[in-house]
Design an enzyme around this catalytic site. Structure first.
Site, PDB file in Angstrom:
ATOM      1  N   LYS A  26      51.949  47.713  35.364  1.00 23.88           N
ATOM      2  CA  LYS A  26      50.612  47.492  34.616  1.00 23.88           C
ATOM      3  C   LYS A  26      49.359  47.146  35.577  1.00 23.88           C
ATOM      4  CE  LYS A  26      50.016  42.881  33.335  1.00 23.88           C
ATOM      5  NZ  LYS A  26      48.890  42.362  34.163  1.00 23.88           N
ATOM      6  N   ASN A  27      50.111  46.451  36.752  1.00 24.15           N
ATOM      7  CA  ASN A  27      49.228  46.080  37.740  1.00 24.15           C
ATOM      8  C   ASN A  27      48.875  47.169  38.674  1.00 24.15           C
ATOM      9  OD1 ASN A  27      48.877  43.825  36.472  1.00 24.15           O
ATOM     10  ND2 ASN A  27      50.221  42.425  37.813  1.00 24.15           N
ATOM     11  N   ARG A  95      40.848  39.583  32.096  1.00 30.63           N
ATOM     12  CA  ARG A  95      40.834  38.943  33.665  1.00 30.63           C
ATOM     13  C   ARG A  95      40.821  40.438  34.693  1.00 30.63           C
ATOM     14  NH1 ARG A  95      39.472  35.927  37.963  1.00 30.63           N
ATOM     15  NH2 ARG A  95      40.515  36.774  39.710  1.00 30.63           N
ATOM     16  N   CYS A 119      41.871  31.336  32.733  1.00 26.99           N
ATOM     17  CA  CYS A 119      42.776  31.860  31.772  1.00 26.99           C
ATOM     18  C   CYS A 119      43.793  30.654  31.812  1.00 26.99           C
ATOM     19  CB  CYS A 119      43.220  33.097  32.037  1.00 26.99           C
ATOM     20  SG  CYS A 119      44.497  33.154  33.767  1.00 26.99           S
ATOM     21  N   ARG A 124      40.928  31.132  38.318  1.00 24.77           N
ATOM     22  CA  ARG A 124      40.702  32.337  38.838  1.00 24.77           C
ATOM     23  C   ARG A 124      39.327  32.543  39.168  1.00 24.77           C
ATOM     24  NH1 ARG A 124      44.781  35.139  35.663  1.00 24.77           N
ATOM     25  NH2 ARG A 124      44.664  36.639  37.471  1.00 24.77           N
ATOM     26  N   PRO A 125      38.803  31.780  40.226  1.00 18.59           N
ATOM     27  CA  PRO A 125      37.261  31.988  40.920  1.00 18.59           C
ATOM     28  C   PRO A 125      37.248  33.469  41.704  1.00 18.59           C
ATOM     29  CG  PRO A 125      38.695  30.572  42.283  1.00 18.59           C
ATOM     30  CD  PRO A 125      39.541  30.859  41.084  1.00 18.59           C
ATOM     31  N   ASP A 127      35.301  33.996  44.461  1.00 15.78           N
ATOM     32  CA  ASP A 127      34.630  33.993  45.603  1.00 15.78           C
ATOM     33  C   ASP A 127      34.874  34.866  46.611  1.00 15.78           C
ATOM     34  OD1 ASP A 127      37.017  32.240  45.745  1.00 15.78           O
ATOM     35  OD2 ASP A 127      36.687  32.282  47.594  1.00 15.78           O
ATOM     36  N   ASP A 307      54.333  36.102  39.704  1.00  9.61           N
ATOM     37  CA  ASP A 307      54.691  36.663  38.202  1.00  9.61           C
ATOM     38  C   ASP A 307      56.039  36.460  37.944  1.00  9.61           C
ATOM     39  OD1 ASP A 307      52.093  39.215  38.667  1.00  9.61           O
ATOM     40  OD2 ASP A 307      52.057  37.174  38.283  1.00  9.61           O
ATOM     41  N   ARG A 403      51.046  42.230  26.330  1.00  7.09           N
ATOM     42  CA  ARG A 403      49.895  42.448  27.396  1.00  7.09           C
ATOM     43  C   ARG A 403      50.736  43.250  28.453  1.00  7.09           C
ATOM     44  NH1 ARG A 403      46.250  37.839  29.310  1.00  7.09           N
ATOM     45  NH2 ARG A 403      45.794  39.728  30.688  1.00  7.09           N
TER      46      ARG A 403
END
Ligand code: EPZ
Length: 428
Positions: A26-27, A95, A119, A124-125, A127, A307, A403
């Site tokens: 997925k990633n 995200r 989430c 989950r910033p 910057d 994960d 997901r």
């Protein structure tokens, strides 16, 4: 109105046996889809799993005017985005919509999108993404809930990342590939999915070196061309299978992933009760169902992946000792603990640390229970624990699991697990 939800029903006690090939990661697929918008020529991404995050990403791309279509397990992307405004509702739910930043700035030269809020696993910033884009000459205005970015021209830059953010690395790779001049990403992410994206971009004509190390060099080129891209195998799905076999016992051969991509996971599970072997295309797990405790901290690749933290916790509930699990990557990634406690697990949380006293130590066997998935990998952790618990468990809110796992129940049942997906009828 009848609302058809679904649940997973799992009866513990069956060992897992057989061969299985994991689907594309997925990633890896998500950033490759966006890399496909960096050229007007056709890009085909193979082995795209049927999971909701991939389907949602194709919808999001379509909302930007990208010609994207699924043909079996492949997805074709023809051309760049035509609009700079991402679909608000969609980009807020995902995200991974953040990966659009780099691709859109490189092609449409502006992006307007709702900030994809926090989430279940953390704030989950953004910057690191924003600092890097600004270093390359983008103008970024981050409002309360909107992000507006403009970049008539992106210039190469030396960018020191304060943390090896995976998404920020991927965004900056996509910007740098078409920027004017050279970029160095210093302290960048080293995950296999990063190496996979670099390989894909290079097959499209990008000039990248150093991928997989902490310093990546990217020389901007004038244009990129069409290509056929293949995602790496899903190392987290493979790791999930390792954890499940360790808990249920059995003999499973896992194909489709580079064994070196999951060595931090197999090293943790390896013991005289869980023998892990294999060659360069297969990981073989032979286990008797007895688990030793561990003491680990999650961290960026090549260390133990965040994960896999929930799946590890699910397994350690059965160990013959006390495990200490430090979650250092996300600040709220223990929601599965309170669900595991419903099985009778002995888990104490203290800030980013979980202490798990295994049932083989306490003598308290885990019994099937009703649980709720709270996030994607947490749901997988619950399924692993249910495979080892006595009796029947039900897991609700399995949309989270869908997901990132292509029909988790099929994956386990084809190896002999007693698991099925059933409708839950409820009234609205
Ligand atoms: C990617 O998310 C993965 N998602 C995540 O997988 C994975 O857990 C994570 O990398 C870490 O490996 C995808 O690839 C789609 P990060 P990403 O930026 O890129 C902080 C799954 O289950 N941070 O590496 O969002 C951030 O808050 C998902 O498949 C900043 O502070 O992760 C977090 O604490 C879950 N500022 C840490 O860095 C930033 O600008 C790691 O985040 C960016 C990140």
């Amino acid at each position: 109105m009848i609302v058809m939800e679904e649940m997973l029903v799992i009866r513990g006690g069956s060992p897992l046996k057989g061969d299985i090939t994991v689907h594309g990661a997925k990633n890896a697929v998500l950033p490759l889809l966006l890399a496909g918008t960096l050229t007007d020529e056709e890009v085909e991404i193979s082995d795209c799993p049927f999971i909701s995050d991939v389907e949602a990403m194709t919808l999001l791309m379509r909302s930007l005017g990208v010609d994207v279509s699924r043909e079996g397990r492949s997805i074709r992307v023809r051309g760049s985005a035509k609009r700079a405004n991402a679909d608000g509702a969609l980009s807020k739910t995902m995200r991974s919509s953040m990966f659009m930043l780099g691709a859109l700035l490189s092609t449409v030269h502006e992006v307007h999108m709702p900030l994809p809020g926090g989430c279940n696993i953390g704030a989950r910033p953004l910057d690191i993404h924003i600092d890097g884009l600004r270093a390359m000459g983008a103008r970024v205005e981050a409002g309360e809930d909107m992000l507006d970015c403009y970049a008539d021209e992106l210039r190469g830059a030396d960018i020191v990342m304060r943390y090896p953010s995976v998404g920020a690395t991927e965004n900056l790779m996509m910007c740098a590939s078409l920027a004017k001049g050279d970029t160095r990403l210093i302290n960048c992410a080293r995950e296999p999915e990063i190496v996979c994206l670099a390989k894909g971009l290079k097959s499209m004509g990008a000039d990248i070196s150093g991928e997989g190390t902490s310093v990546m060099r990217i020389r901007g080129v004038g244009r990129l061309k069409g290509a056929s891209l293949a995602p790496c195998g899903d190392r987290i799905v493979a790791g999930t299978l390792v954890a499940a076999t360790a808990v249920a016992g059995g003999d499973v051969r896992i194909y489709g992933v580079d064994p070196s991509d999951i060595s931090s996971v197999t090293d943790v599970f390896k013991s005289e009760h869980c023998r892990i072997s294999g060659d360069d295309v297969c990981v073989r797990v032979r286990a008797d169902g007895r688990i030793h405790p561990v003491n680990i901290s999650t961290a960026p690749f090549p260390l133990f992946p965040t994960d896999m933290q929930a799946q590890l916790m699910g397994a350690m509930c059965f160990s013959d000792g006390v495990s200490v699990i430090d979650e250092t990557v996300f600040e709220r990634r223990f929601a599965h603990a309170r669900e595991l406690v419903k099985l009778g697990a002995d888990i104490t949380l203290d800030a980013g640390r979980a202490i798990v006293r295994g049932s083989a130590l306490t003598g308290r066997k885990l019994q099937g229970a009703i649980m709720h998935a709270r996030d994607l990998r947490g749901g997988a952790g619950l399924a692993i624990a249910a495979l080892g618990a006595e009796g029947e468990s039900a897991i609700f809110d399995i949309g989270y699991i869908d997901r990132g796992y292509e029909r988790l129940e099929d994956m386990f049942s084809c190896l002999g697990a007693d698991i099925s997906r059933l409708p839950v009828q409820g009234e609205m």
